[in-house]
Design a protein around this motif. Structure first.
Motif, mmCIF file in Angstrom:
data_model
loop_
_atom_site.group_PDB
_atom_site.id
_atom_site.type_symbol
_atom_site.label_atom_id
_atom_site.label_comp_id
_atom_site.label_asym_id
_atom_site.label_seq_id
_atom_site.Cartn_x
_atom_site.Cartn_y
_atom_site.Cartn_z
ATOM 1 N N GLU A 35 0.819 -1.199 0.344
ATOM 2 C CA GLU A 35 -0.056 -0.119 0.148
ATOM 3 C C GLU A 35 0.881 1.380 -0.030
ATOM 4 N N ASP A 36 1.961 1.091 0.458
ATOM 5 C CA ASP A 36 2.836 2.465 0.456
ATOM 6 C C ASP A 36 4.143 2.013 0.326
ATOM 7 N N VAL A 37 4.576 1.936 -0.983
ATOM 8 C CA VAL A 37 5.723 1.586 -1.551
ATOM 9 C C VAL A 37 6.433 2.519 -2.351
ATOM 10 N N GLU A 38 7.862 2.480 -2.300
ATOM 11 C CA GLU A 38 8.529 3.426 -3.195
ATOM 12 C C GLU A 38 9.203 2.661 -4.228
ATOM 13 N N VAL A 39 8.964 2.677 -5.653
ATOM 14 C CA VAL A 39 9.667 1.999 -6.515
ATOM 15 C C VAL A 39 10.916 2.702 -7.014
ATOM 16 N N ILE A 40 11.915 2.402 -7.098
ATOM 17 C CA ILE A 40 13.154 2.783 -7.532
ATOM 18 C C ILE A 40 13.712 1.960 -8.864
ATOM 19 N N VAL A 41 13.584 2.775 -9.994
ATOM 20 C CA VAL A 41 14.221 1.946 -11.243
ATOM 21 C C VAL A 41 15.382 2.495 -11.439
ATOM 22 N N VAL A 42 16.754 1.643 -11.369
ATOM 23 C CA VAL A 42 18.111 2.254 -11.519
ATOM 24 C C VAL A 42 18.367 1.579 -12.967
ATOM 25 N N ASP A 43 18.598 2.668 -13.613
ATOM 26 C CA ASP A 43 18.731 2.401 -15.136
ATOM 27 C C ASP A 43 20.431 2.100 -15.161
ATOM 28 N N ASP A 44 21.104 1.089 -15.102
ATOM 29 C CA ASP A 44 22.446 0.788 -15.262
ATOM 30 C C ASP A 44 23.127 0.972 -16.708
ATOM 31 N N ALA A 45 22.985 2.342 -17.062
ATOM 32 C CA ALA A 45 23.736 2.832 -18.254
ATOM 33 C C ALA A 45 23.196 1.937 -19.614
ATOM 34 N N SER A 46 21.961 1.813 -19.753
ATOM 35 C CA SER A 46 21.318 1.396 -20.892
ATOM 36 C C SER A 46 21.737 2.112 -21.864
ATOM 37 N N THR A 47 21.566 1.304 -23.182
ATOM 38 C CA THR A 47 21.906 2.078 -24.272
ATOM 39 C C THR A 47 20.917 2.062 -25.481
ATOM 40 N N ASP A 48 19.574 1.716 -24.817
ATOM 41 C CA ASP A 48 18.346 1.448 -25.842
ATOM 42 C C ASP A 48 17.284 2.458 -25.217
ATOM 43 N N ALA A 49 16.075 2.018 -25.515
ATOM 44 C CA ALA A 49 14.927 2.886 -25.112
ATOM 45 C C ALA A 49 14.572 2.681 -23.710
ATOM 46 N N THR A 50 15.473 2.399 -23.010
ATOM 47 C CA THR A 50 15.131 2.174 -21.302
ATOM 48 C C THR A 50 14.549 3.501 -20.759
ATOM 49 N N ALA A 51 15.469 4.598 -20.949
ATOM 50 C CA ALA A 51 15.151 5.941 -20.422
ATOM 51 C C ALA A 51 13.944 6.376 -20.763
ATOM 52 N N GLU A 52 13.401 6.082 -22.117
ATOM 53 C CA GLU A 52 12.296 6.845 -22.518
ATOM 54 C C GLU A 52 11.092 5.970 -22.068
ATOM 55 N N VAL A 53 11.136 4.563 -21.824
ATOM 56 C CA VAL A 53 10.194 3.786 -21.160
ATOM 57 C C VAL A 53 10.168 4.150 -19.775
ATOM 58 N N CYS A 54 11.020 4.240 -19.089
ATOM 59 C CA CYS A 54 10.962 4.808 -17.802
ATOM 60 C C CYS A 54 10.310 6.030 -17.588
ATOM 61 N N ARG A 55 10.669 7.043 -18.313
ATOM 62 C CA ARG A 55 9.848 8.481 -18.370
ATOM 63 C C ARG A 55 8.274 8.115 -18.443
ATOM 64 N N SER A 56 7.930 7.274 -19.182
ATOM 65 C CA SER A 56 6.574 7.012 -19.473
ATOM 66 C C SER A 56 5.647 6.140 -18.523
ATOM 67 N N LEU A 57 6.522 5.656 -17.259
ATOM 68 C CA LEU A 57 6.074 4.884 -16.175
ATOM 69 C C LEU A 57 5.601 6.130 -14.895
ATOM 70 N N ALA A 58 4.488 5.910 -14.538
ATOM 71 C CA ALA A 58 4.026 6.580 -13.471
ATOM 72 C C ALA A 58 4.344 5.796 -12.064
ATOM 73 N N GLY A 59 4.676 6.655 -11.281
ATOM 74 C CA GLY A 59 4.891 6.192 -9.781
ATOM 75 C C GLY A 59 6.091 5.640 -9.547
ATOM 76 N N ILE A 60 7.156 5.965 -10.170
ATOM 77 C CA ILE A 60 8.635 5.260 -9.903
ATOM 78 C C ILE A 60 9.392 6.687 -9.710
ATOM 79 N N ARG A 61 10.604 6.379 -9.108
ATOM 80 C CA ARG A 61 11.648 7.174 -9.036
ATOM 81 C C ARG A 61 12.827 6.540 -10.135
ATOM 82 N N TYR A 62 13.269 7.320 -10.798
ATOM 83 C CA TYR A 62 14.210 6.780 -11.893
ATOM 84 C C TYR A 62 15.505 7.219 -11.714
ATOM 85 N N LEU A 63 16.541 6.613 -11.689
ATOM 86 C CA LEU A 63 17.923 7.039 -11.430
ATOM 87 C C LEU A 63 18.815 6.247 -12.711
#
Length: 312
Positions: free
Chosen positions: A29-57
């Motif tokens: 019910e009360d979780v913090e979701v942290i996605v750590v992008d480990d230097a991806s070279t594809d569309a990962t950053a774009e996909v993460c920007r489209s995901l609601a409710g996450i912290r993107y690093l």
């Protein structure tokens, strides 16, 4: 402040992320979701920007899964930490159940549950990895690779990392086992046999961290010699340490021979050969035990519901 932080390291698998993130968001019910992008070279950053409710690093230099997890731990805000690989899933409400368990036992370092196994498309196969032990003091079981636990099935008290340190990025592939041993040296472990996650089973060529069984277990055999120098292990008798080493090496050779039989049955002969040679190299006497071959034969029979963590 969130109750639990769920850390998802990811690298070049953007097509997997939306479903994984969704499962994390529904796990408590009360979780913090942290996605750590480990230097991806594809569309990962774009996909993460489209995901609601996450912290993107975003990491500009690839640090591996252990390094990415450490970045997530340091950035987390909650008192409890969970981990989810980008191709695995958390079951609904399971973080809340594990928070409740840890809140009732302040001496416990982490709680672990069962995992459902799935194929490469993340469809459950009907198999499960179920903890065989009741919990409590499991230091020696953990040290001897006799405690089935993986990061996606646990919730860890964040204070543990302040006391034992972070993941060791120099031992990629067994860094999770290493930290569980170090936590179990100092803390009790809780077990709840209810399923909490879905694990995507590796294949010999799926490029998952656990795909290279011979390499992974060879590294574990070497690293155990360092873990046997932990203060609690050194406080035991030399005979206890030798027995722990003997049992571990027999377990490693049994697993490698089991995978040899499995891969022969599937026709992946190069992988079967690598596993067989590793078993002989690491434990020639143990690999020649009749019991080892009986166990290997049983691996190609229909699997039971409960399997060893080393078979995952």
């Amino acid at each position: 402040m969130p109750k639990a932080s769920i850390i998802i390291p990811t690298h070049n698998r953007p097509h997997m992320l939306p479903r994984t993130v969704e499962s994390a968001l529904h796990s408590g019910e009360d979780v913090e979701v942290i996605v750590v992008d480990d230097a991806s070279t594809d569309a990962t950053a774009e996909v993460c920007r489209s995901l609601a409710g996450i912290r993107y690093l975003r990491l500009e230099r690839n640090q591996g899964v252990a390094g990415a997890r450490n970045v997530g731990i340091l950035a987390s805000k909650a008192s409890y930490v969970a981990f989810l690989d980008d191709d695995d899933l958390r079951l609904p409400g399971t973080i809340d159940l594990q928070i409740e368990a840890l809140s009732k036992d302040p001496d416990a370092g982490f709680v672990c549950g069962a995992m459902l196994l799935a194929n490469q498309e993340r469809v459950p196969t009907g198999e499960a990895i179920i903890p065989r032990h009741a919990g409590g003091d499991v230091f020696w079981e953990m040290l001897e690779l006799d405690f089935p636990v993986m990061p996606i099935s646990v919730l860890i008290r964040k204070d543990c990392f302040l006391r034992v340190g972070l993941f060791n990025s120099r031992i990629s592939g067994i860094d999770d086992w290493d930290i569980f041993v170090r936590i179990a040296e100092l803390y009790r472990v809780l077990v709840d046999v209810r399923p909490v996650s879905i694990y995507r089973k590796p294949t010999p060529f799926s490029a998952q961290g656990s795909s290279g069984r011979a390499r992974q277990l060879s590294m574990a055999a070497r690293h155990q010699l360092r873990l046997l120098r932990l203060p609690r292990a050194l406080a035991a008798s030399p005979g206890r340490r030798r027995e722990a080493r003997r049992r571990t090496m027999n377990r490693i050779s049994d697993v490698l021979l089991g995978h040899t039989a499995e891969q022969l049955a599937q026709g992946t002969y190069s992988v079967a050969c690598a596993n067989f040679l590793a078993a002989l190299r690491l434990n020639p006497l143990g690999a020649a035990r009749p019991a080892a071959f009986r166990k290997a034969w049983r691996t190609i029979a229909p699997r039971r519901e409960q399997v060893s963590v080393a078979d995952a």
